[in-house]
Design a protein around this motif. Structure first.
Motif, mmCIF file in Angstrom:
data_model
loop_
_atom_site.group_PDB
_atom_site.id
_atom_site.type_symbol
_atom_site.label_atom_id
_atom_site.label_comp_id
_atom_site.label_asym_id
_atom_site.label_seq_id
_atom_site.Cartn_x
_atom_site.Cartn_y
_atom_site.Cartn_z
ATOM 1 N N GLY A 290 0.821 -1.203 0.000
ATOM 2 C CA GLY A 290 0.000 0.000 0.000
ATOM 3 C C GLY A 290 0.855 1.253 0.000
ATOM 4 N N ILE A 291 0.163 2.374 -0.120
ATOM 5 C CA ILE A 291 0.860 3.658 -0.246
ATOM 6 C C ILE A 291 0.614 4.475 1.016
ATOM 7 N N PRO A 292 1.672 4.949 1.686
ATOM 8 C CA PRO A 292 1.499 5.683 2.953
ATOM 9 C C PRO A 292 1.135 7.147 2.728
ATOM 10 N N PHE A 293 -0.112 7.396 2.316
ATOM 11 C CA PHE A 293 -0.542 8.777 2.111
ATOM 12 C C PHE A 293 -0.609 9.512 3.444
ATOM 13 N N LEU A 294 -0.271 10.809 3.422
ATOM 14 C CA LEU A 294 -0.460 11.654 4.589
ATOM 15 C C LEU A 294 -1.936 12.021 4.721
ATOM 16 N N ASP A 295 -2.399 12.245 5.947
ATOM 17 C CA ASP A 295 -3.755 12.742 6.126
ATOM 18 C C ASP A 295 -3.827 14.185 5.626
ATOM 19 N N TYR A 296 -5.033 14.670 5.383
ATOM 20 C CA TYR A 296 -5.201 15.982 4.759
ATOM 21 C C TYR A 296 -4.598 17.094 5.606
ATOM 22 N N ARG A 297 -4.698 17.029 6.900
ATOM 23 C CA ARG A 297 -4.175 18.092 7.774
ATOM 24 C C ARG A 297 -2.666 18.231 7.610
ATOM 25 N N THR A 298 -1.972 17.083 7.633
ATOM 26 C CA THR A 298 -0.509 17.130 7.477
ATOM 27 C C THR A 298 -0.127 17.568 6.073
ATOM 28 N N TYR A 299 -0.872 17.075 5.091
ATOM 29 C CA TYR A 299 -0.625 17.486 3.696
ATOM 30 C C TYR A 299 -0.764 19.001 3.543
ATOM 31 N N ALA A 300 -1.841 19.545 4.085
ATOM 32 C CA ALA A 300 -2.070 20.984 3.971
ATOM 33 C C ALA A 300 -0.992 21.775 4.703
ATOM 34 N N GLU A 301 -0.604 21.291 5.871
ATOM 35 C CA GLU A 301 0.426 21.998 6.646
ATOM 36 C C GLU A 301 1.759 22.063 5.888
ATOM 37 N N ARG A 302 2.143 20.958 5.229
ATOM 38 C CA ARG A 302 3.417 20.933 4.511
ATOM 39 C C ARG A 302 3.373 21.752 3.230
ATOM 40 N N VAL A 303 2.189 21.824 2.594
ATOM 41 C CA VAL A 303 2.081 22.620 1.369
ATOM 42 C C VAL A 303 1.925 24.104 1.700
ATOM 43 N N PHE A 304 1.078 24.419 2.704
ATOM 44 C CA PHE A 304 0.841 25.818 3.032
ATOM 45 C C PHE A 304 2.064 26.461 3.683
ATOM 46 N N PHE A 305 2.726 25.716 4.569
ATOM 47 C CA PHE A 305 3.864 26.269 5.323
ATOM 48 C C PHE A 305 5.094 25.372 5.148
ATOM 49 N N PRO A 306 5.656 25.317 3.927
ATOM 50 C CA PRO A 306 6.767 24.388 3.672
ATOM 51 C C PRO A 306 8.002 24.734 4.492
ATOM 52 N N GLY A 307 8.580 23.680 5.101
ATOM 53 C CA GLY A 307 9.818 23.859 5.853
ATOM 54 C C GLY A 307 9.675 24.619 7.150
ATOM 55 N N ILE B 75 5.080 19.163 -6.124
ATOM 56 C CA ILE B 75 4.807 17.793 -5.673
ATOM 57 C C ILE B 75 5.901 16.839 -6.148
ATOM 58 N N LEU B 76 6.337 16.997 -7.408
ATOM 59 C CA LEU B 76 7.378 16.105 -7.936
ATOM 60 C C LEU B 76 8.675 16.245 -7.146
ATOM 61 N N ASP C 249 16.604 13.482 -3.524
ATOM 62 C CA ASP C 249 16.146 14.828 -3.881
ATOM 63 C C ASP C 249 16.844 15.347 -5.134
ATOM 64 N N ALA C 250 18.124 15.007 -5.310
ATOM 65 C CA ALA C 250 18.856 15.449 -6.501
ATOM 66 C C ALA C 250 18.236 14.868 -7.764
ATOM 67 N N VAL C 251 17.798 13.608 -7.711
ATOM 68 C CA VAL C 251 17.169 12.981 -8.875
ATOM 69 C C VAL C 251 15.795 13.599 -9.133
ATOM 70 N N LEU C 252 15.033 13.815 -8.069
ATOM 71 C CA LEU C 252 13.701 14.398 -8.233
ATOM 72 C C LEU C 252 13.770 15.812 -8.811
ATOM 73 N N SER C 253 14.807 16.562 -8.462
ATOM 74 C CA SER C 253 14.952 17.922 -8.991
ATOM 75 C C SER C 253 15.129 17.902 -10.495
ATOM 76 N N VAL C 254 15.899 16.937 -11.003
ATOM 77 C CA VAL C 254 16.104 16.833 -12.448
ATOM 78 C C VAL C 254 14.795 16.474 -13.149
ATOM 79 N N ILE C 255 14.044 15.543 -12.584
ATOM 80 C CA ILE C 255 12.772 15.135 -13.192
ATOM 81 C C ILE C 255 11.777 16.287 -13.169
ATOM 82 N N ALA C 256 11.726 17.028 -12.059
ATOM 83 C CA ALA C 256 10.809 18.166 -11.978
ATOM 84 C C ALA C 256 11.181 19.243 -12.989
#
Length: 1483
Positions: free
Chosen positions: A939-956, A1336-1337, A1353-1360
Motif C-alpha cells: 500500500g501507499i502511505p498517504f499523509l492525512d489531509y491536515r498534514t498534507y495541507a500543513e506541509r504545502v501551506f507552510f513548507p519547511g 509535488i514532484l 532529492d537530486a534525482v527528483l529535482s532533475v525530473i521536476a
C-alpha cells in the motif's frame, strides 16, 4: 600644476639607447635621456606622492628622481631556475635548472592609509614569487620567502605570458588582485584571477602573497580560459580587468573582454565579464587606460586586428572608447539576466536580489559571463600596431597619446562626438620598438626614460601657424600676440581673447565687408568694416584706424563693426598716371588651375602662365618673372579601371593635369600598356580628363598609361594597367529548380576584369535557392528518425500521417508542431525503383514530401545494448581527447614516458567501463519487474489531509499554525475569541479583505515571506468558505493581470511574489488533493520507490550526498569506488562501502517496507550488532576508537572497515548509551569523509613536480562515468512516463478545478485583448505545472509519509525541471553547461510531456465551457469535508498580528474608501482591536 608650468613628456622604450643625460633647458630644447646600461625594460611605476619613478627591467630595478636622476638600483636576477621545477631549486633534484633571466612582471606600490610603504616586485623566476623592496633604496629587500608554497606563486613563469595586478584595501587589510595568463610549464592549478594578501595572517597560518582562503576565479579548463591580460584598474569600489581570450562558447574566435569584481568581495561572488566589440574587426586588446572624456570616466582601449583565428595581432590597429557608465550597465545587465528570468536559478531568486546583493552571495550564480558585446566604433585607426595608450585632459578636453611599435608617439584630439583627430606625431627613436606609456599630472612616460614636451606653443610665431598646427594645448592669445596655453593667456576667460583651433570660431582676426570698397579720392566719408573675432575691451581701452602711413584716428565700435573717417583729399598721395579711365576686367586665375587651361583662354584677355615662385595663370603685365611658352609634361593622377580583357572594348578614364589644350592635342597620343587607346571627343575635358576605348591585345601584359600632348614630353601614370584573361573553373550549385531563383556562385580567376567594384575576384554570387539534388540520410539500426519542419500539426493528427521508407512503413510515434518521429524497420527496406537505397516519403493528406534516400549502417547488428554502445563511445571519445591533449602538451622525453603510462591506464579504464555498462544494462529489466510488484504490495502511505495541507501551506516551517493551539489565559480567552469571531466576519467582507491585502502589500517592510504566510493564514481562515475564497482570488488575479498586461504579460504567475499567487498555489493544492490520491499518487509513489531503490543499490557518500546512481550530474559520484554487495540472513542487501547508519536505514527499510516513515524507529535510537557464534557480539558504529585518522581527515566507519563478510548475521538492538555526534569532530579540527574527500585536492607531497600533472589528469578521467547517468535514466524511464501520463492524461476528464481556472485565464486574455497563444500557454503552465506539480514532484514528502534523502532529492529535482521545461513552448537548446542533463532528459523524456501538455491544454480549451456551477458545487463539498481540519482561530490570531503591526495604515485605507465608510469597516476593525488586545481607540 601652475598654469605657466611646462608640460613634459617622459618616455621609456623597451631598449634603452646609450645617451648621455641632458639637463632640462628651454621649452624648445631637445628631449632629455638617461643611460641605464642597455637594460631591457618591462614596467614603469610613478609614485604620485613623491614624483619618483621606479623602473622594472630584466634582472634589475631602477629608482629615478622626478628629473630622471638615478637614485638607487638593485638586482633581481639572473637566478638558477627551471619552469618545470618548484622552488627552492636543488640542482640534484632539478637537473634541468640553469641560470635564468628574471623578467619583471609586476611593479606595484603597497600603500597603508594612502601612504606608500613598500615596492611590490614579482618576476618570472621561481614560479613567479614576489618580494617587497624599500622605496628609498630598491636594493634593500624588506620581505621575501626562501621556501615558498604553491599558494605563493603569483606571476607567470614565462616572459611571454601576461600578468597584471592592482592593490586594494578590504576592511583595513591590504590585498592584491592578480590576473595572469596560462603557462604550460610548472603548476597548472593557478586560476586566471586570484586575490593575494600582502601581509601574513597568523590566524590563517597563511604567508604573504598567498591566496589561501581568499577569492579565486574558478573556471573550467585553465588552458581554455587562457586570458591575455593587458590592464587591471580600480574604480568606484570595483576592480576591472581588460583581457583577450578565445571565445570558448561561440565561434572560437579571439575577443576582448572586460571583467569586474567588487573590491570588497573575498569570494568572487560578484565576478562578471562582457565582451568588447570594436567595429571593423579589431578584436585583440593591446593596451588600455582609464581616463575621462567630457567629465565622464571612460575606458580607452587600443585594439588590433588578429591574424585569422589566432591571438597574433596584425599591424592594423584602432582606438576604441567605452563609457564606464555603459560598461557598468552591460555588466549589470548580465547579472540581472542570470539572477532573474533567464537564469537557471530563476525560481529560487528574488526579483530584487541584484539590489539586495550587488556583490552577489552564496546563493547567487557566479561567475557570470555575457555573450552580448558592448559595441564601439573606432575613434582612430592606424598602421603600424598601437602598443600603448594614455590620456590627458586640457581645460575639459581629452587628448589621447598613442605609442606604436615603431617608436612613434601620436597625439590625438578626441572630439565630443567620439571621433579623433591626429594633430601631431613625434619620432621618439627610430631604432626602438613597442612604445609604452604612463601619464602623471603633466608628464607622460613611454619606455625609454626620455623627457619630451607634450606641447610647444611658443614656437608658433603668428596666429595662422598657431591654429593650423591644431594642437589642443595651444591657442592664439590675441592682445598679447603670442601662441599660448589657455591658462597662460591672462584674459582667456573673455570672449575672443584666446582663439582655439577646435572651437566653432576657429579663425584668426580678419577684416570683412569693407564699405565702401571703392571711393573717389576727392570725397571724404565714413568707412566701415566687420572684424571677425573682435576681442572685448575694457572701458579704458579703445581702437584706432590708420590709413597707410597717415596718422591714426579714433574708431567707433558697434559690436563687431568698426567705423572710421576716411582721410582728407589733401592728405592723400598723388594717383599713378592713367588710373582715371574705364576698364574691362577679366580674372585669369579663375578656373585655370594649370598651364594647359591657362593657354586655352581666348588671346584677347592676355592671360599667360607665369612661372614664378608660385606658378599660376595671370594677366600678361602682372607676370614679372617671365611667361612660359610651352606647358609642362602631362601628369596622370588616376586611371580607372586598372584591368581589362584581351578583347578590349571597355572605356578607360584618365584623370590628371596638362592633358592638352584641345582634343586634337591628344587624339593620337594615348597608349595603355603599349597598346593604342582611342580617345572619345565628347568625353574630353580640357587638360583634366580623357576617356578612351581600349583596343584588343594578343597577350596578357601590363604597363603604365602614357599620354603625349603634341611634341611635349610624355606623361606616364604611376598605376599599372593589366590586360587579363578571365577563367571560369566551376559553378555552385550545378543544379536548380525549373522555377529559377537559385543563387549561383561562379568560381574562377580574374572574374572582375574591367570592373570597379571591390569584390572577391575568384567568386561571384547570385540569388539563392535550394539544391536540386536530394540529401542523403544515414541511419543507424535501433534508432528513431527525427524529421524537422514547421506547422506540422496545424491541420493534421498523428494517425493521419503516413511515413514510408522504400517498400515498408516507418511507424509514426510522435507528431508535434515542429518534429515528426517515426521508427523505421530493423532491416533496410527495398527501394521502389531501380536505385540502391530506399527513399523516405511522408504523406500528410494530399501533400507528399520526398525527403531523399536513407542508408542503413552496414555494421553487423551488435549484441551490446544501445546504452552500452553509447557508454563505450563516450568513454572512447574522452580517452581519445585526453590522449590528444597529452600528446600536444608533452614534448620532452620524460613527458613521453608519463604519457605511455597514462595510456595503459586509460586503455584499462575503457575496458572496465565497457564491461560495467554491459553488466548493468542487462540487469535493469529484471530489477524493474521486481520493483513494480514490490511497490504494489503493502500500500501507499498517504499523509492525512491536515498534514498534507500543513506541509504545502507552510513548507519547511516548524510549529506551523495548523498544529498549534490558541495559547491564551482563561480570563481573556472568551473576549479574544469574540474579537476573532468579529475579525472572521470582516474577512468575509470582500471590500475589507481586498483593501486589507492591498494595504499590506504596499508596505515596504511586508516581505515576500510575509506575503506567503498571510496567504496561507487566509486559506486556513476561509477554508470553510472556499467559494468566497475563490471569488476573492479571481478579483485579486484580475488586479494582478492589469499590472502585467501593461508591462510583460508572459511573466505573470512565474514566481510567488504576491499574496494572491500563494493563494492560488494553496487553492490548487486543495482542489487537486483527491486527484492526487486517486490518480497521480500511485505512479508518483512508484517513481519515488524506484529512485530510492536504484540510488541505494550503489554507493552514496553521506558527507557530500553524491551517489553513483543518479540523474543529477552535480550529485554524481564520479570516482571509481571499490565495493561489493553483502547479503544479511534476513535477507537484506547492503554494500560493504555503506556506513553503519546507512546499513541500519536499509535494514529498517526492509523490515518496515511500505509502512509510514513516522511510525518506524529512528536509526539513531538503535545499535547495529554483528554476531558470530554464541559469544561473539560486536557493536558497530560510525565512529569509535578504531576510526582511521590521517592528518586532519577522519573517515566514517563502514562494513569494509570492520571486515564484515557476506552472509554475516547482524541485529538491531536498542541503543544502550548515546553515541557522540560525529559533527563534534569538526569542532576539534578534524574533517569527516566517507567515500571521497569533499572539495579537497590531494595533499601535495614534497616531490610535487609530477603530482600536479597527475591531479590534472585525475580531474579529466572521471567524465567517463557520466554513462552512469544514462543507465539511471533507462531504469527510471517507465516510471517517469507513468507519472507524466497520469498528470496529463486525456483518457479521463481533467480535474474540474483545472478546467475552471484555465477557462478563467482564457476569459481574462480575451478581456485584455491578448491573442498570443504562447502567452496564455505560459499562464497555464505557470499556474498548474510550475505552481503545483513541480512542487509535488520535487517534494513527495508533501503527499506521502516518507523520507527524502539528499541523493533522492537530486534525482527528483532533475525530473521536476524536465517536466516544467517540457511544458513550455520555447525551444530548449543544449549548451555546454547542461550537456549531461540534456542527455538524460532528451527527446525520449521531454517530447512525451510536451506532446501531452499541448493536447491537454487544447482539449480543455476546446471543451464545452460552463463548468462554473459544477465548480461551485465542488468547492462547497470541499469546504464541508476539510474545514474541521483547519485551526481557524489560530490563523485569525496570527492574522491579527499583521493588523496590529500595520494598524494605522489599514485604518487610513479603510477610511479613504467611500464604500468602506458606508459599511463602517474602520469602526468594526477598531472594535476587533478593542476586544483582542484592549487597544484604546476613539470609539
Amino acid at each position: 600644476m601652475p598654469a605657466a608650468a611646462p608640460l613634459l613628456l617622459l618616455l621609456a622604450i623597451l631598449w634603452w639607447p646609450l645617451v648621455l643625460p641632458l639637463a632640462p633647458g628651454h621649452l624648445q630644447s631637445p628631449p632629455t635621456f638617461i643611460t641605464l646600461n642597455g637594460s631591457r625594460l618591462n614596467h614603469l611605476l610613478l609614485d604620485t606622492h613623491s614624483g619618483h619613478v621606479y623602473v622594472g627591467a630584466v634582472n634589475v630595478l631602477y629608482h629615478l628622481s622626478p628629473d630622471l636622476q638615478l637614485l638607487s638600483w638593485g638586482k633581481t636576477g639572473p637566478k638558477l631556475d627551471s619552469p618545470d621545477c618548484l622552488p627552492p631549486i636543488d640542482p640534484t633534484d632539478c637537473t634541468q635548472a640553469e641560470t635564468t633571466d628574471n623578467t619583471n612582471k609586476l611593479l606595484l606600490l603597497e600603500e597603508v592609509k594612502e601612504k606608500p610603504v613598500s615596492l611590490i616586485v614579482c618576476g618570472t623566476v621561481l614560479q613567479g614569487i614576489c618580494e617587497k623592496r624599500s622605496l628609498e633604496n630598491v636594493s634593500q629587500v624588506l620581505y621575501k620567502t626562501d621556501n615558498p608554497v604553491d599558494t605563493q606563486y603569483v606571476a607567470a613563469n614565462d616572459p611571454r605570458v601576461s600578468t597584471v595586478g592592482v592593490v586594494v584595501e578590504q576592511k583595513d587589510v591590504m590585498l592584491m588582485l592578480v590576473g595572469r595568463g596560462y603557462t604550460s610549464k610548472g603548476p597548472g592549478g593557478i586560476p586566471p584571477i586570484t586575490m593575494r594578501r600582502l601581509t601574513p595572517v597568523a590566524r590563517h597560518s597563511a604567508p604573504a602573497f598567498s591566496h589561501e582562503e581568499l577569492g579565486k576565479l574558478v573556471v573550467g579548463s585553465y588552458s581554455e580560459y587562457n586570458n591575455h591580460f593587458v590592464k587591471a584598474f580600480p574604480h568606484n569600489h570595483y576592480v576591472y580587468f581588460v583581457f583577450s581570450r578565445r571565445d570558448v562558447w561561440g565561434k572560437r574566435e579571439y575577443r576582448t573582454y572586460v571583467s569586474r569584481l567588487c573590491a570588497g568581495d573575498p569570494n568572487f561572488y560578484s565576478y562578471v565579464e562582457v565582451p568588447l566589440s570594436c567595429g571593423g574587426g579589431y578584436n585583440l586588446a593591446q593596451a588600455a587606460v582609464l581616463g575621462y572624456h567630457r567629465d565622464q570616466p571612460t575606458l580607452f582601449v587600443a585594439m588590433a586586428m588578429g591574424q585569422a583565428s589566432t591571438p597574433t595581432p596584425t599591424d592594423r590597429s584602432a582606438l576604441c572608447v567605452y563609457k564606464v557608465e555603459e560598461l557598468d550597465k552591460a555588466l549589470h545587465g548580465a547579472q540581472l539576466l542570470c539572477y532573474t528570468q533567464e537564469g537557471k536559478d530563476a525560481d529560487n531568486m528574488e526579483k530584487d536580489s541584484l539590489i539586495k546583493y550587488p556583490c552577489g552571495g552564496e546563493h547567487t550564480p557566479s561567475p557570470i559571463a555575457s555573450a552580448i558585446a558592448l559595441e564601439a566604433t573606432p575613434t582612430f585607426t592606424w598602421n603600424p600596431l598601437i602598443t600603448a595608450v594614455t590620456t590627458a585632459t586640457e581645460v575639459g578636453h581629452t587628448i589621447v597619446l598613442l605609442g606604436d611599435k615603431n617608436g612613434r608617439l601620436h597625439k590625438v584630439f578626441l572630439h565630443a562626438n567620439g571621433t579623433g583627430t591626429k594633430y601631431d606625431t613625434v619620432e621618439v627613436d627610430a631604432e626602438i620598438s613597442n612604445v609604452r606609456m604612463v601619464l602623471r599630472a603633466s608628464d607622460l612616460c613611454v619606455f625609454q626614460v626620455t623627457k619630451l614636451h607634450i606641447a610647444q606653443c611658443e614656437k608658433h610665431l603668428d596666429c595662422h601657424s598657431c591654429l593650423s598646427n591644431r594642437d589642443p594645448y595651444c591657442g592664439w592669445c590675441l592682445l598679447e600676440g603670442r601662441c599660448k596655453r589657455k591658462m597662460d593667456c591672462t584674459r582667456h576667460a573673455q570672449p575672443h581673447h584666446w582663439i582655439w583651433s577646435y572651437s566653432r570660431e576657429r579663425q584668426c582676426v580678419s577684416i570683412e565687408s569693407l564699405q565702401p570698397s571703392i571711393l573717389s579720392r576727392e570725397e571724404q566719408t565714413q568707412v566701415s568694416f566687420t572684424v571677425l573675432q573682435l576681442p572685448v575691451l575694457s572701458k579704458d581701452e579703445s581702437l584706432s584706424c590708420a590709413f597707410g602711413s597717415l596718422a591714426a584716428q579714433p574708431a567707433v565700435v558697434m559690436e563687431n563693426r568698426i567705423t572710421c573717417q576716411s582721410p582728407a583729399p589733401e592728405q592723400l598721395p598723388p594717383s599713378p598716371p592713367g588710373n582715371g579711365e574705364p576698364l574691362q576686367l577679366y580674372d585669369c586665375s579663375v578656373g585655370q588651375s594649370d598651364c594647359s587651361q591657362c593657354r586655352a583662354v581666348a588671346a584677347n584677355y592676355g592671360c599667360v602662365w607665369c612661372a614664378d615662385e608660385t606658378p599660376g595663370c595671370v594677366y600678361n603685365q602682372s607676370c614679372t618673372s617671365g611667361t612660359t611658352d610651352t606647358c609642362p609634361a602631362p601628369v596622370v593622377t588616376e586611371v580607372e579601371p586598372l584591368t581589362g580583357p584581351l578583347e578590349g572594348g571597355i572605356l578607360l578614364t584618365i584623370q590628371g593635369s596638362n592633358l592638352g589644350q584641345s582634343f586634337q592635342d591628344i587624339q593620337a597620343g594615348v597608349t595603355v600598356a603599349g597598346v593604342t587607346c582611342t580617345p572619345l571627343p565628347e568625353a574630353y575635358r580640357i587638360s583634366t580628363s580623357i576617356v578612351c576605348e581600349l583596343q584588343a591585345c594578343a597577350n596578357v601584359i601590363a604597363g603604365p598609361v602614357v599620354v603625349t600632348v603634341g611634341g611635349s614630353e610624355k606623361g606616364e601614370s604611376q598605376q599599372t594597367f593589366s590586360y587579363q584573361n578571365p577563367q571560369l573553373s566551376r559553378i555552385v550549385p550545378e543544379k536548380g529548380p525549373l522555377a529559377g531563383g537559385t543563387m549561383l556562385t561562379v568560381h574562377g580567376s580574374q572574374l572582375l576584369t574591367g570592373q570597379r567594384t571591390e569584390q572577391r575576384s575568384d567568386q561571384i554570387t547570385g540569388l539563392q535557392a535550394f539544391l536540386g539534388s536530394k540529401p542523403l540520410v544515414w541511419l543507424l539500426r535501433m534508432c528513431v528518425l527525427c524529421l524537422k519542419g514547421k506547422g506540422l500539426t496545424l491541420a493534421m493528427r498523428k494517425e493521419e500521417v503516413v511515413a514510408r521508407l522504400g517498400d515498408k512503413e516507418c511507424d509514426v510515434k510522435t507528431l508535434d508542431n515542429t518534429h515528426l518521429y517515426c521508427e523505421p524497420p530493423e532491416e533496410q527496406p527495398l527501394a521502389l525503383d531501380d536505385s540502391d537505397l530506399p527513399t523516405l516519403k511522408v504523406l500528410m493528406g494530399s501533400l507528399a514530401f520526398d525527403l531523399g534516400p536513407v542508408e542503413y549502417d552496414n555494421d553487423s547488428h551488435s549484441s551490446v545494448p544501445l546504452a552500452a554502445q553509447i557508454g563505450l563511445a563516450a568513454g572512447a571519445a574522452v580517452v581519445v581527447l585526453i590522449v590528444l591533449v597529452i600528446i600536444l602538451m608533452r614534448k620532452s622525453k620524460q613527458a613521453l614516458r608519463d604519457y605511455k603510462k597514462v595510456l595503459v591506464q586509460l586503455e584499462t579504464l575503457e575496458i572496465n567501463v565497457g564491461d560495467q555498462c554491459r553488466k548493468e544494462f542487462t540487469d535493469l529489466m529484471t530489477e524493474m519487474m521486481d520493483l513494480s510488484s514490490d511497490v504494489g504490495g503493502p500500500g501507499i502511505p498517504f499523509l492525512d489531509y491536515r498534514t498534507y495541507a500543513e506541509r504545502v501551506f507552510f513548507p519547511g516551517q516548524k510549529g506551523a499554525p495548523l498544529s498549534q493551539n490558541l495559547d491564551l489565559p482563561d480570563s481573556r480567552r472568551q473576549t479574544v475569541e469574540q474579537g476573532l469571531g468579529q475579525l472572521n466576519n470582516l474577512l468575509n467582507n470582500r471590500l475589507f479583505l481586498i483593501r486589507f491585502i492591498h494595504t499590506l502589500e504596499a508596505q515596504q517592510s511586508f516581505s515576500q515571506r510575509d506575503r506567503g504566510y498571510v496567504a496561507s493564514l487566509l486559506t486556513m481562515a476561509l477554508h470553510d468558505k472556499l467559494e468566497y475564497f475563490t471569488d476573492v482570488m479571481k478579483t485579486l488575479l484580475g488586479d494582478l493581470m492589469e499590472q502585467y498586461v501593461a508591462k510583460n504579460p508572459k511573466l505573470m504567475l512565474r514566481r510567488t511574489e504576491t499574496v494572491v499567487e500563494k493563494m492560488l498555489t494553496n487553492w490548487m493544492s486543495i482542489c487537486l488533493y483527491s486527484f492526487l490520491k486517486e490518480v497521480a499518487g500511485e505512479p508518483l509513489y512508484k517513481l519515488y520507490r524506484a529512485i530510492k531503490y536504484q540510488v541505494d543499490k550503489g554507493p552514496v557518500d553521506v558527507v557530500t550526498g553524491k551517489a553513483k546512481r543518479t540523474l543529477n550530474d552535480s550529485h554524481l559520484l564520479r570516482e571509481d569506488i571499490d565495493y561489493c554487495s553483502v547479503v544479511q540472513p534476513c535477507p537484506v542487501k547492503v554494500l560493504d562501502s555503506d556506513t553503519i547508519t546507512q546499513v541500519k536505514d536499509k535494514i529498517l527499510d526492509q523490515i518496515y517496507k511500505g509502512a509510514p516513515y513516522s511510525q518506524r524507529p529512528a536509526a539513531d535510537s538503535l545499535d547495529l550488532e554483528w554476531r558470530s557464534g554464541q559469544a561473539g557480539h560486536l557493536t558497530l558504529s560510525d565512529d569509535d576508537v578504531t576510526a582511521i585518522v590521517q592528518g586532519r581527515w577522519k573517515r566514517i566507519n563502514t562494513l569494509q572497515h570492520y571486515k564484515v563478510p557476506d552472509g554475516a548475521t547482524v541485529a538491531l538492538i536498542p541503543r544502550s548509551q548515546k553515541t557522540p555526534m560525529l559533527e563534534g569532530e569538526e569542532e576539534e579540527g578534524l574533517r569527516l569523509w566517507h567515500l571521497v574527500k569533499p572539495s579537497e585536492d590531494p595533499e601535495i607531497p614534497k616531490h610535487r613536480k609530477s603530482s600536479m600533472r597527475e591531479r590534472e589528469r585525475a580531474k579529466a578521467i572521471p567524465e567517463i562515468y557520466l554513462t552512469r547517468l544514462l543507465s539511471m535514466k533507462g531504469t527510471l524511464q517507465k516510471f517517469v512516463d507513468d507519472v507524466f501520463v497520469a498528470i496529463l492524461s486525456r483518457k479521463r476528464p481533467p480535474p474540474i478545478a483545472v478546467r475552471f481556472f484555465f477557462d478563467f485565464l482564457d476569459d481574462m486574455a480575451e478581456k485584455h485583448g491578448i491573442d498570443d497563444p504562447e502567452t496564455v500557454h505560459i499562464w497555464k503552465t505557470n499556474s498548474l505545472p510550475l505552481r503545483f506539480w513541480v512542487n509535488i514532484l520535487k517534494n513527495p514528502q508533501f503527499v506521502f509519509d516518507v523520507q527524502v534523502t539528499d541523493s533522492v532529492d537530486a534525482v527528483l529535482s532533475v525530473i521536476a525541471q524536465t517536466f516544467i521545461d517540457s511544458c513550455t513552448t520555447s525551444e530548449h537548446k543544449v549548451g555546454r553547461v547542461s550537456t549531461a542533463i540534456n542527455l538524460l532528459t532528451s527527446l525520449a523524456m521531454t517530447s512525451l510531456c510536451f506532446f501531452l501538455s499541448c493536447r491537454y491544454y487544447s482539449d480543455i480549451h476546446n471543451a464545452v465551457s460552463g463548468c462554473y456551477q459544477e465548480m461551485n458545487s465542488t468547492l462547497t463539498e470541499l469546504s464541508g469535508s476539510f474545514a474541521s481540519e483547519m485551526n481557524s482561530l489560530v490563523a485569525l490570531h496570527e492574522l491579527y498580528k499583521y493588523i496590529n503591526k500595520y494598524y494605522d495604515q489599514i485604518i487610513m485605507s479603510l477610511e479613504e474608501d467611500a464604500a468602506g465608510q458606508k459599511m463602517q469597516l474602520a469602526y468594526r476593525l477598531q472594535q476587533v482591536a478593542a476586544l483582542v488586545e484592549n487597544k484604546v481607540t476613539d470609539l
